[in-house]
Design an enzyme around this catalytic site. Structure first.
Site, PDB file in Angstrom:
ATOM      1  N   HIS A 360       0.826  -1.207   0.000  1.00 17.97           N
ATOM      2  CA  HIS A 360       0.000   0.000   0.000  1.00 17.97           C
ATOM      3  C   HIS A 360       0.852   1.244   0.000  1.00 17.97           C
ATOM      4  O   HIS A 360       0.522   2.244  -0.631  1.00 17.97           O
ATOM      5  CB  HIS A 360      -0.888   0.017   1.247  1.00 17.97           C
ATOM      6  CG  HIS A 360      -2.084  -0.852   1.109  1.00 17.97           C
ATOM      7  ND1 HIS A 360      -2.670  -1.465   2.178  1.00 17.97           N
ATOM      8  CD2 HIS A 360      -2.799  -1.205   0.027  1.00 17.97           C
ATOM      9  CE1 HIS A 360      -3.704  -2.162   1.761  1.00 17.97           C
ATOM     10  NE2 HIS A 360      -3.797  -2.024   0.463  1.00 17.97           N
ATOM     11  N   ARG A 466      -7.018   2.551 -15.627  1.00 17.87           N
ATOM     12  CA  ARG A 466      -6.867   1.243 -14.963  1.00 17.87           C
ATOM     13  C   ARG A 466      -7.971   1.113 -13.915  1.00 17.87           C
ATOM     14  O   ARG A 466      -8.051   1.923 -13.004  1.00 17.87           O
ATOM     15  CB  ARG A 466      -5.506   1.152 -14.280  1.00 17.87           C
ATOM     16  CG  ARG A 466      -4.317   1.092 -15.241  1.00 17.87           C
ATOM     17  CD  ARG A 466      -3.016   1.017 -14.464  1.00 17.87           C
ATOM     18  NE  ARG A 466      -1.872   0.669 -15.286  1.00 17.87           N
ATOM     19  CZ  ARG A 466      -0.994   1.540 -15.767  1.00 17.87           C
ATOM     20  NH1 ARG A 466      -1.144   2.829 -15.519  1.00 17.87           N
ATOM     21  NH2 ARG A 466       0.022   1.145 -16.494  1.00 17.87           N
ATOM     22  N   ARG A 502     -10.152   0.272 -19.069  1.00 18.31           N
ATOM     23  CA  ARG A 502      -9.710  -1.097 -19.290  1.00 18.31           C
ATOM     24  C   ARG A 502     -10.446  -2.021 -18.325  1.00 18.31           C
ATOM     25  O   ARG A 502     -10.598  -1.689 -17.150  1.00 18.31           O
ATOM     26  CB  ARG A 502      -8.209  -1.173 -19.059  1.00 18.31           C
ATOM     27  CG  ARG A 502      -7.619  -2.515 -19.355  1.00 18.31           C
ATOM     28  CD  ARG A 502      -6.131  -2.473 -19.290  1.00 18.31           C
ATOM     29  NE  ARG A 502      -5.662  -2.367 -17.912  1.00 18.31           N
ATOM     30  CZ  ARG A 502      -4.372  -2.283 -17.581  1.00 18.31           C
ATOM     31  NH1 ARG A 502      -3.455  -2.243 -18.519  1.00 18.31           N
ATOM     32  NH2 ARG A 502      -4.012  -2.209 -16.326  1.00 18.31           N
ATOM     33  N   GLU A 603      -0.181  -6.443 -25.896  1.00 17.65           N
ATOM     34  CA  GLU A 603       0.880  -6.567 -24.890  1.00 17.65           C
ATOM     35  C   GLU A 603       1.391  -7.995 -24.737  1.00 17.65           C
ATOM     36  O   GLU A 603       2.335  -8.241 -24.011  1.00 17.65           O
ATOM     37  CB  GLU A 603       0.414  -6.004 -23.547  1.00 17.65           C
ATOM     38  CG  GLU A 603      -0.918  -6.530 -23.044  1.00 17.65           C
ATOM     39  CD  GLU A 603      -1.393  -5.857 -21.758  1.00 17.65           C
ATOM     40  OE1 GLU A 603      -0.626  -5.097 -21.151  1.00 17.65           O
ATOM     41  OE2 GLU A 603      -2.544  -6.113 -21.374  1.00 17.65           O
ATOM     42  N   ASN A 626       4.905  -2.142 -21.511  1.00 13.77           N
ATOM     43  CA  ASN A 626       5.456  -2.720 -20.273  1.00 13.77           C
ATOM     44  C   ASN A 626       5.388  -4.244 -20.337  1.00 13.77           C
ATOM     45  O   ASN A 626       6.380  -4.937 -20.135  1.00 13.77           O
ATOM     46  CB  ASN A 626       4.657  -2.256 -19.044  1.00 13.77           C
ATOM     47  CG  ASN A 626       4.485  -0.755 -18.998  1.00 13.77           C
ATOM     48  OD1 ASN A 626       5.240  -0.031 -19.635  1.00 13.77           O
ATOM     49  ND2 ASN A 626       3.496  -0.286 -18.271  1.00 13.77           N
ATOM     50  N   ASP A 627       4.211  -4.741 -20.647  1.00  8.98           N
ATOM     51  CA  ASP A 627       4.079  -6.198 -20.721  1.00  8.98           C
ATOM     52  C   ASP A 627       4.666  -6.749 -22.009  1.00  8.98           C
ATOM     53  O   ASP A 627       5.248  -7.832 -22.007  1.00  8.98           O
ATOM     54  CB  ASP A 627       2.606  -6.605 -20.592  1.00  8.98           C
ATOM     55  CG  ASP A 627       2.191  -6.656 -19.135  1.00  8.98           C
ATOM     56  OD1 ASP A 627       2.955  -7.230 -18.336  1.00  8.98           O
ATOM     57  OD2 ASP A 627       1.134  -6.097 -18.784  1.00  8.98           O
ATOM     58  N   ARG A 637       8.984  -8.088 -15.202  1.00  3.54           N
ATOM     59  CA  ARG A 637       9.099  -6.635 -15.032  1.00  3.54           C
ATOM     60  C   ARG A 637       9.261  -6.214 -13.578  1.00  3.54           C
ATOM     61  O   ARG A 637       9.575  -5.059 -13.296  1.00  3.54           O
ATOM     62  CB  ARG A 637       7.901  -5.923 -15.678  1.00  3.54           C
ATOM     63  CG  ARG A 637       6.570  -6.240 -15.056  1.00  3.54           C
ATOM     64  CD  ARG A 637       5.420  -5.776 -15.944  1.00  3.54           C
ATOM     65  NE  ARG A 637       4.798  -4.555 -15.451  1.00  3.54           N
ATOM     66  CZ  ARG A 637       3.635  -4.080 -15.910  1.00  3.54           C
ATOM     67  NH1 ARG A 637       3.003  -4.699 -16.890  1.00  3.54           N
ATOM     68  NH2 ARG A 637       3.126  -2.995 -15.415  1.00  3.54           N
ATOM     69  N   CYS A 674       0.205   3.216 -24.780  1.00  2.89           N
ATOM     70  CA  CYS A 674      -0.027   3.569 -23.380  1.00  2.89           C
ATOM     71  C   CYS A 674       0.984   2.971 -22.406  1.00  2.89           C
ATOM     72  O   CYS A 674       0.846   3.117 -21.202  1.00  2.89           O
ATOM     73  CB  CYS A 674      -1.449   3.201 -22.951  1.00  2.89           C
ATOM     74  SG  CYS A 674      -1.732   1.440 -22.887  1.00  2.89           S
TER      75      CYS A 674
HETATM   76  C1  PEP Z   1       1.423  -2.226 -20.214  1.00  3.53           C
HETATM   77  O1  PEP Z   1       1.530  -3.421 -19.990  1.00  3.53           O
HETATM   78  O2  PEP Z   1       2.234  -1.590 -20.913  1.00  3.53           O
HETATM   79  C2  PEP Z   1       0.317  -1.452 -19.637  1.00  3.53           C
HETATM   80  C3  PEP Z   1       0.088  -0.206 -19.975  1.00  3.53           C
HETATM   81  O3  PEP Z   1      -0.449  -2.067 -18.713  1.00  3.53           O
HETATM   82  P1  PEP Z   1      -0.016  -2.352 -17.198  1.00  3.53           P
HETATM   83  O4  PEP Z   1       1.252  -1.579 -16.935  1.00  3.53           O
HETATM   84  O5  PEP Z   1      -1.156  -1.893 -16.378  1.00  3.53           O
HETATM   85  O6  PEP Z   1       0.187  -3.818 -17.199  1.00  3.53           O
HETATM   86 MG    MG Z   2      -0.110  -4.553 -19.156  1.00  2.00          MG
END
Ligand code: PEP
Ligand code: MG
Length: 755
Positions: A360, A466, A502, A603, A626-627, A637, A674
């Site tokens: 948290h 999100r 999302r 992703e 990111n993913d 990650r 994104c």
């Molecule tokens: C991503 O995976 O790039 C993404 C934007 O989603 P999250 O970071 O919430 O997994």
């Molecule tokens: Mg993601």
């Protein structure tokens, strides 16, 4: 030997200082291997030396003095060759070198192994014997295994040194933390409170039960009241979902939970303090033993609630000391209440010995824009009163920095605030490049919706909302009405702008406290759309809530996370259709309004190979780098061990991104970007160079990236894109882009570590 090995590792880990740990280590190894001598040499990289740090067998006076240049002697050879050397007769080896101060002439045999951490040789572990002795394979493996354990201990040496030897502080560069929240803070350490208090309470039996119950009731009331007022105070500064952590705390104080158990213990004949300790320890242990990382974290909350009760019991209301100037709060475990207690203007930064991205505290730090470091092992009390520099960009901490480092950071802070003023000035202007191309600028929201709204003016909409947070912060799935009201609020706050929400993306590192998922490989497991398709009731409730909000407000689109195959899209589309029809039916709407568009996150690498089919099925795409990076490169990650391999500029990632934009253009399907890359100055250039024209990023980065776009030429970048696609390494790609920023005099906007 496994038993001995475990015992040694345990004793070494429990030692309270590095020298203590090494002393135990050499002594135990010598004893276990029945050898004449065991020593540890530690690398001094600046001097290119290996310095004797501990020994059982050599002259003790040589510790800290005897040193061997890297490459020289058998010890130096082990370090440069980065492999064990095992010699029955070391003296006949041409590299043999005698160190007179160690009085080692009596030793003939030598077995040494490097102590390596993250590819760096931190030292050498050596055993020696006076008679010729061939150490066998199992002895060699034993030493190699111990050296691997020792590496973790030695990696922390700088920190231990700075805390125990003030005159070493000037030599210290920086201490690396496990994870961080960005920003810089320079301030004195403020230790929140001693963490051992609860454990120090005596367990005393009593027959005056009524009196004890009365004392407990008073303390309970004070604590409840305290949480209540903290929650009110926080709700002014934070989104509702984040502040609702206090609901969780109030729940713990309910009779059905902690309070009831404490009362029962008192009734069994214990004084309140002891009863409190027993119950809290029991809960903490239960949570700590859970393998689920989210639930494990809840042990912190229980402890925090327990400590508050104890304080109320012993000190009455308002016993807390507050800082009266900006401080860096240092705690064994930073908790949500600490953030609320300390007025924001005095909260320069936060350092938490424990904690991870899922705690948290980390969630809150990010939401409030407070620089933070998590995951540093040290005795926090030793930092009391020290001046600290917290660099949340590079996840580094400086203790009692010297003037040079301090001045450098003061300059960086000034530069940061100057740049901030500069980029904020033109926030409202469109992101139009020098050659007249307009880029659509969207924000990633959800975690701190309320504060995002403040800069809503500079954004063209929300590219990624999100929706996990309200799910994470509750003790059950939120109801359809709860979700509907929340989504409606959000859509209303971004009136006239599209909000792309999302659907629930939990699993992986985002665990619901009330729906734990225990998996070997959570990122490859039951995550995102996989989970919600298996539980259509959860998906449908969310979709209906979204559609109801959309019918009132009209500015919604829906995005599906973690799509890895077409079936998932078909199934989710079917459920979305069902939810839409149900909502229209229920609301008695005859004239069907335009149905919100729906799209998918790109992703998971598998979708790169079905893009044409995907284009037929949905209205838009959004790239989650990111993913996508994590899965393309097989790099978790969240894992600090492989963090260096998580490279979004890797040619494979870059070429995948290119493929997506080409296909999007070919199929005339709108695509936004994104992932975190879009909010990074160099990353934003990359995606522009590849052809992306719709970027979504955290609201903190929006002004900066808009500023950059207004000062670059997209045609030039597109040309650079060709070169980028030919490049063979991430660093080459990064350099090309960074050089472009330099040419345009924009490189100061990239926050790079100075050390
Ligand atoms: C991503 O995976 O790039 C993404 C934007 O989603 P999250 O970071 O919430 O997994
Ligand atoms: Mg993601």
């Amino acid at each position: 030997m496994l038993g001995e090995l475990r015992a040694i590792v345990e004793q070494v880990s429990n030692a309270d200082s590095l020298d203590g740990a090494l002393a135990i280590l050499v002594q135990k190894i010598r004893h276990t291997m029945k050898t004449d001598c065991c020593s540890v040499y530690v690398t001094d990289p600046q001097q290119q030396l290996l310095v004797l740090r501990a020994t059982d067998g050599l002259a003790q006076e040589a510790v800290g003095k005897a040193c061997m240049p890297l490459g020289e002697g058998m010890v130096g050879q082990v370090a440069v060759r980065e492999e064990p050397i095992n010699l029955a007769d070391a003296r006949s080896n041409p590299h043999f070198k005698y160190l007179p101060e160690t009085a080692e002439e009596g030793f003939l045999s030598f077995l040494g192994t490097p102590i390596t951490h993250h590819r760096k040789v931190l030292g050498v572990l050596v055993v020696q014997q006076s008679q010729a002795r061939s150490y066998d394979q199992s002895e060699e493996s034993f030493l190699v295994t111990l050296a691997a354990h020792l590496a973790g201990v030695l990696a922390n040496t700088d920190f231990q040194t700075v805390l125990s030897e003030p005159n070493q502080r000037k030599r210290l560069k920086a201490i690396k933390a496990g994870s961080s929240s960005s920003g810089i803070a320079i301030a004195k350490a403020w230790i929140n409170r001693s963490s051992g208090e609860l454990e120090q309470q005596q367990i005393i039996e009593t027959d005056n039960i009524e009196h004890q119950l009365e004392r407990f009731n008073v303390a309970l009331e004070i604590t409840r009241e305290e949480f209540h007022s903290l929650a009110i105070k926080l709700s002014e500064q934070l989104p509702k979902d984040v502040a609702s952590i206090f609901d969780l705390y109030q729940h713990m104080l309910a009779d059905a939970s902690l309070a009831g158990d404490i009362r029962n213990k008192i009734k069994q004949g214990y004084q309140v303090e002891g009863a409190l300790r027993m119950v809290v320890e029991h809960y903490v242990q239960q949570f700590s033993e859970m393998s689920d990382p989210y639930l494990k974290e809840r042990a912190v909350d229980v402890k925090d609630v327990g400590l508050r009760l104890l304080h109320a019991l012993l000190l009455g209301p308002s016993a807390e000391m507050f800082p009266t100037e900006p401080v860096i709060v240092v705690a064994e475990e930073v908790t949500a209440t600490m953030f609320a207690q300390i007025p924001r203007q005095f909260l320069a930064g936060v350092i938490s010995q424990r904690g991870a991205a899922n705690s948290h505290a980390a969630i809150l730090a990010r939401a409030m824009g407070i620089p933070a470091l998590m995951g540093l092992s040290f005795d926090i009390n030793k930092l009391r009163g020290c001046e600290l520099i917290l660099d949340g960009y590079s996840a580094e901490l400086f203790v009692e920095p010297d003037k040079i480092v301090r001045d450098e950071y003061l300059a960086l802070l000034a530069q940061e605030s100057e740049l901030n003023t500069l980029v904020q000035q033109d926030l409202d202007k469109p992101a139009m490049s020098l050659d007249g191309l307009e880029v659509e600028m969207l924000i990633n929201a959800g975690l701190s919706a309320d504060s995002d709204i403040a800069i809503n003016a500079g954004a063209d909409g929300v590219g990624l909302y999100r929706t996990e947070v309200p799910f994470l912060m509750q003790d059950r799935f939120p109801s359809e009405d709860e979700q509907f009201m929340r989504y409606r609020d959000i859509l209303n706050s971004y009136r006239d702008k599209n909000v792309c929400m999302r659907t629930l993306d939990v699993g992986g590192d985002k665990q619901l406290p009330y729906f734990p998922i225990v998996e070997e490989n959570p990122f490859l497991g039951w995550r995102g759309i996989r989970l919600t398709l298996d539980h259509p009731e959860i998906f449908l409730v969310q979709a209906r809530a979204m559609y109801r909000a959309a019918i009132e407000c009209g500015n919604l689109s829906i995005m599906l996370p973690m799509i890895s195959c077409l079936n998932e899209v078909d199934e989710a589309s079917r459920l979305l259709e069902q939810a839409w029809v149900e909502v229209l039916d229920e609301l008695g709407i005859d004239e069907e309004p335009e149905r919100p568009k729906h799209g998918v996150m790109l992703e998971v690498p598998s979708v790169l190979f079905v893009l044409p089919e995907l284009a037929q099925r949905v209205d838009f795409w959004s790239v989650g780098s990111n993913d996508l990076t994590q899965y393309l490169l097989a790099v978790d990650r969240n894992n600090t061990r492989v963090a260096g391999l998580f490279n979004t500029f890797h040619p494979a990632v870059v070429r995948a991104l290119k493929q997506i934009i080409e296909q999007a253009n070919q199929h005339a399907i709108p695509v936004s970007f994104c992932g975190e890359l879009a909010g990074d100055p160099v990353g934003a250039l990359l995606v522009l160079a590849l052809g992306y024209r719709r970027l979504s990023m955290s609201s903190f980065n929006l002004a900066k990236i808009k500023y950059i776009i207004r000062h670059v030429d997209v045609a030039e970048l597109s040309a650079l894109g060709e070169q980028i696609l030919q490049s063979q390494s991430g660093s080459a790609i990064y350099s090309l882009l960074f050089r472009y920023l330099e040419q345009r005099d924009l490189s100061q906007l990239v926050r790079v570590s100075k050390h």
